[in-house]
Write an enzyme that holds these catalytic residues in place. Structure first.
Site, short mmCIF file in Angstrom:
data_model
loop_
_atom_site.label_atom_id
_atom_site.label_comp_id
_atom_site.label_asym_id
_atom_site.label_seq_id
_atom_site.Cartn_x
_atom_site.Cartn_y
_atom_site.Cartn_z
N LYS A 102 0.90 -1.25 -0.04
CA LYS A 102 -0.08 -0.17 0.01
C LYS A 102 0.97 1.26 0.00
CE LYS A 102 -2.41 3.26 1.83
NZ LYS A 102 -2.24 4.45 1.06
N GLU B 139 8.45 1.49 11.85
CA GLU B 139 9.36 2.36 11.51
C GLU B 139 8.82 3.84 11.52
OE1 GLU B 139 12.63 1.81 11.43
OE2 GLU B 139 12.41 -0.30 11.06
N CYS C 81 12.90 11.18 8.16
CA CYS C 81 12.21 10.64 9.45
C CYS C 81 13.63 10.83 10.42
CB CYS C 81 11.96 9.07 9.65
SG CYS C 81 13.31 8.21 8.67
N GLU D 202 7.77 16.51 15.07
CA GLU D 202 8.47 16.34 14.09
C GLU D 202 7.65 17.22 12.91
OE1 GLU D 202 7.68 12.72 12.13
OE2 GLU D 202 9.58 12.64 11.46
P1 NAD Z 1 1.52 8.81 7.40
O1 NAD Z 1 1.87 7.96 8.64
O2 NAD Z 1 0.69 9.87 7.39
O3 NAD Z 1 1.49 7.59 6.11
C1 NAD Z 1 2.09 6.54 5.91
C2 NAD Z 1 1.20 5.45 5.08
O4 NAD Z 1 0.46 5.21 6.09
C3 NAD Z 1 0.62 6.01 3.89
O5 NAD Z 1 0.66 5.00 2.95
C4 NAD Z 1 -0.89 6.41 4.33
O6 NAD Z 1 -1.83 6.22 3.56
C5 NAD Z 1 -1.18 5.44 5.57
N1 NAD Z 1 -2.03 5.76 6.44
C6 NAD Z 1 -2.35 7.16 6.71
N2 NAD Z 1 -3.35 7.03 7.71
C7 NAD Z 1 -3.58 5.57 7.83
C8 NAD Z 1 -4.66 5.03 8.62
N3 NAD Z 1 -5.46 5.70 9.36
N4 NAD Z 1 -4.72 3.75 8.57
C9 NAD Z 1 -3.64 2.96 7.94
N5 NAD Z 1 -3.09 3.64 7.04
C10 NAD Z 1 -3.07 5.04 7.02
O7 NAD Z 1 3.07 9.27 6.96
P2 NAD Z 1 3.59 10.23 6.00
O8 NAD Z 1 3.11 11.41 5.75
O9 NAD Z 1 3.16 9.54 4.39
O10 NAD Z 1 5.15 9.92 6.05
C11 NAD Z 1 5.76 10.82 6.90
C12 NAD Z 1 6.40 10.04 8.26
O11 NAD Z 1 6.75 8.90 7.99
C13 NAD Z 1 7.00 10.71 9.09
O12 NAD Z 1 6.39 10.85 10.46
C14 NAD Z 1 8.28 10.19 8.87
O13 NAD Z 1 9.12 10.33 10.21
C15 NAD Z 1 7.93 8.79 8.80
N6 NAD Z 1 9.04 8.06 8.04
C16 NAD Z 1 9.96 7.16 8.98
C17 NAD Z 1 10.75 6.45 8.37
C18 NAD Z 1 11.60 5.39 9.32
O14 NAD Z 1 12.23 4.63 8.66
N7 NAD Z 1 11.48 5.20 10.77
C19 NAD Z 1 11.20 6.65 7.15
C20 NAD Z 1 10.35 7.50 6.39
C21 NAD Z 1 9.48 8.24 6.95
#
Ligand code: NAD
Length: 490
Positions: A184, A260, A294, A393
Site C-alpha cells: 500500500k 518504522e 524521519c 516532527e
Molecule cells: P503517514 O503515517 O501519514 O502515512 C504513511 C502511510 O500510512 C501511507 O501509505 C498512508 O496512506 C497510510 N495511512 C495514513 N493513515 C492511515 C490510517 N488511518 N490507517 C492505515 N494507514 C494509514 O506518514 P507520511 O506522511 O506518509 O510519512 C511521513 C512520516 O513517515 C513521518 O512521520 C516520518 O518520520 C515517517 N518515516 C519514518 C521512516 C523510518 O524509517 N523510521 C522513514 C520514512 C518516513
C-alpha cells in the site's frame, strides 16, 4: 545530462490496482497532483475494503500453493536480481516519477533513491541463498532443528518521502524470504510504486506474489491493517498512524506489526569538533529532501562558546539550498510533497515561534506563483527544549537551534524527546565520543557524520520511533517464523 523536462512528454504509468498479476480498475479513483506546479498527473485507482480483500486472497493463494515460497532461495534471488536490472534500465523513468509526484529533484532521485532501490533488491537477493538453519546440540537422544519458514502474507504500508526506497526496504526482504506481499503506497506517491511493480512482474514475480493497492490511508491502509488473513504488517510512516496499526492488529488477528516511525534527530556539536564540517553536515541533514526525512537532523544542539560560528556556516549553506523546480538539473532542493504539507509546515513554524525562538532565515512559503508547494530552508534560533519545534516532527526544512553549556545538559537535551530514531555527536575527544554515543537513546547514532549507512547495518528506532529494523540481515527476521522440530532419537 538528462533533460528531465523533455522526458515528461512521453511519461506513461499504470493506473490500476495490481491483483493476482492483473491490472484492475478499483472501486474508486483519485487524482495525483504534482507539487511542482499543481498540475494533475492523472487518476489512479483506489482500493476499498473489498479490493483489499481480493488482493490479500490472491497473496494467500500464491503463498499457499508454493509458487514462490516453494522456489529455492537461489531461484528467488534470480528474480530479484532481474528486477534490479530492470530498475537500472528504467532508472530515468522511475526517478522522474519521484520528481513529478513528490517534488524531489529528479537528478537526486536518479542518483540517490534509485541507487538505494537497486542495491536493496540486489543485496537481499544475494543474501537469501546464504542463510542456513540451526541444529543446536541438545542431547545425544534427540535432534533439534530450528528452521526459518516464510511468515506468509505481508502487508507493507509505506510513506511518500523516499517512496521506492521505503518500498524496497520492505519488498526485498519479504519477497526474498518467500512471503507474498500486498503493498500500500502513500496516496501522494502511487505512480512510482506502480512502475516498480510493473517491472517486478516483468522480472518474473509469479502472479499474486506482489499485489499493489493504492488509496487513502484510512480506507485502504486500514483495510490491510485489519485484514484477518495478513500475517505480518510492516509499516513506515508517522507515529500517529503506527499506533493505529497496533490497534488494528489487536482488534483483528494479532498480526505481527513492525513500525518504522518518526524522529526528532539532533546534531550535538561540542567545541572540540571540526566545526565547519559539523555545521555543513548539520545543515545538509535538515535541508536534504526538504527535511522530509524521519532521520532528519531537525535539532542543532550547539555549545554556547561556538554557537555563533556554527550557526553562521549553517546560514551560508541554507542560502545555497533554496528550492526550485525539481526538473532543473542543478536544483539543490525541490518542492515539499503537497500544498497541504507546505501549509502544515508553515503553521507549525508559526505556532512554534509563539512559544520560543527567533527566525534567522526562511519561515514562510516561497515560489507561490509557480502553483507549486515550496518551503525554503528555515533556521530558528534559541528554541526552548520543551516547545513544539524542539519536540515535534515538522517534516520540513526547519532547523531548531538550542545552545548548551555542559555535556550533561547536552545529553539531557538530545534524549529529551519522545522519539529515538537517529542522532549525531560531533567531538574530537575520543572518550567523549564513546561516552556520549553510548548514552544517546537512539536506534542509530553517528559520530562526526550524519546519515551514513550501508545495507549491512540495520536502520530503525526506539521509543516512539518504533521497533523492528529495515536493512541488514536483521530485516529478514521480520518475515520468517522460527519453527523448532524436536526428534526423539531413542
Ligand atoms: P503517514 O503515517 O501519514 O502515512 C504513511 C502511510 O500510512 C501511507 O501509505 C498512508 O496512506 C497510510 N495511512 C495514513 N493513515 C492511515 C490510517 N488511518 N490507517 C492505515 N494507514 C494509514 O506518514 P507520511 O506522511 O506518509 O510519512 C511521513 C512520516 O513517515 C513521518 O512521520 C516520518 O518520520 C515517517 N518515516 C519514518 C521512516 C523510518 O524509517 N523510521 C522513514 C520514512 C518516513
Amino acid at each position: 545530462m538528462t533533460d528531465w523536462r523533455s522526458l515528461t512528454t512521453s511519461f506513461r504509468f499504470p493506473t490500476g490496482l495490481l491483483i493476482d498479476g492483473t491490472w484492475f480498475e478499483g472501486s474508486d479513483s483519485f487524482e495525483v497532483i504534482s507539487p511542482i506546479d499543481g498540475a494533475v498527473l492523472g487518476r489512479v485507482s483506489s482500493a476499498d475494503v473489498a479490493d483489499v480483500d481480493r488482493a490479500v486472497r490472491a497473496a494467500r493463494r500464491a503463498f499457499e500453493d508454493g509458487r514462490w515460497s516453494g522456489k529455492t532461495p537461489a531461484e528467488r534471488k534470480e528474480v530479484l536480481l532481474r528486477w534490479a536490472q530492470l530498475c537500472e534500465e528504467h532508472r530515468e523513468r522511475l526517478a522522474l516519477a519521484h520528481a513529478l509526484e513528490m517534488g524531489k529533484p529528479a537528478r537526486e532521485a536518479h542518483g540517490v533513491d534509485m541507487r538505494a532501490v537497486i542495491r536493496t533488491l540486489q543485496w537481499f537477493g544475494e543474501a537469501v541463498d546464504k542463510i542456513v538453519d540451526e541444529l543446536p546440540h541438545v542431547s545425544p537422544d534427540a535432534l533439534a532443528m530450528v528452521q526459518r519458514e516464510p511468515a506468509g502474507v505481508v502487508g507493507a504500508v509505506v510513506p511518500w518521502n523516499f517512496p521506492l526506497t521505503m518500498a524496497a526496504w520492505k519488498l526485498a526482504p519479504a519477497l526474498a524470504s518467500g512471503c507474498t506481499v500486498v503493498l500500500k503506497p502513500a496516496e501522494q506517491s502511487p505512480i512510482s510504486a506502480l512502475l516498480l511493480a510493473e517491472l517486478g512482474m516483468e522480472a518474473g514475480l509469479p502472479d499474486g506474489v506482489l499485489n499493489v493497492v493504492n488509496g487513502p490511508g484510512h480506507v485502504t491502509g486500514q483495510a490491510l491493517g485489519r485484514h484477518p488473513d495478513v500475517d505480518v504488517l510492516t509499516f513506515t510512516g508517522s507515529t500517529e498512524v503506527g499506533r493505529r496499526f497496533m490497534e488494528y492488529s489487536a482488534s483483528s488477528n494479532l498480526k505481527r506489526v513492525w513500525l518504522e516511525l518518526g524522529g526528532k534527530g539532533a546534531n550535538v556539536v561540542f567545541p572540540d569538533a571540526d566545526l565547519d564540517k559539523a555545521a555543513r553536515t548539520a545543515a545538509w541533514s535538515i535541508f536534504y529532501n526538504a527535511g522530509q526525512m524521519c532521520s532528519a537532523g531537525s535539532r542543532l544542539l550547539v555549545h554556547e562558546s561556538v554557537h555563533d560560528d556554527v550557526v553562521r556556516t549553517v546560514l551560508d549553506v541554507a542560502a545555497t539550498m533554496q528550492p526550485g523546480d525539481p526538473l532543473d538539473h542543478d536544483v539543490p532542493m525541490g518542492s515539499v510533497v503537497t500544498h497541504e504539507h507546505r501549509d502544515r509546515i508553515h503553521s507549525m513554524v508559526v505556532e512554534g515561534l509563539r512559544a520560543s525562538g527567533e527566525t534567522l532565515t526562511g519561515g514562510s512559503p516561497v515560489l507561490v506563483d509557480s502553483g507549486g508547494a515550496y518551503y525554503p530552508p528555515t533556521v530558528i534560533d534559541s528554541v526552548a527544549s520543551d516547545t513544539l519545534l524542539a519536540q515535534q516532527e515538522v517534516f520540513g526544512p526547519v532547523l531548531a537551534v538550542t545552545s548548551f553549556r555542559t555535556e550533561e545538559e547536552a545529553l539531557a537535551l538530545a534524549n529529551g524527546t519522545p522519539y529515538g530514531l537517529a542522532s549525531a555527536v560531533w567531538t574530537n575527544d575520543l572518550n567523549r565520543a564513546h561516552r556520549f554515543s553510548r548514552a544517546l537513546k537512539f536506534g542509530v547514532v553517528w559520530v562526526n557524520c550524519y546519515e551514513e549507512g550501508d545495507l549491512t547495518v540495520p536502520f530503525g528506532g526506539v521509543k516512539l520511533s518504533g521497533f523492528g529494523r529495515d536493512k541488514s540481515l536483521h530485516a529478514l527476521d521480520k518475515f520468517y517464523d522460527l519453527k523448532t522440530t524436536w526428534i526423539d532419537l531413542t
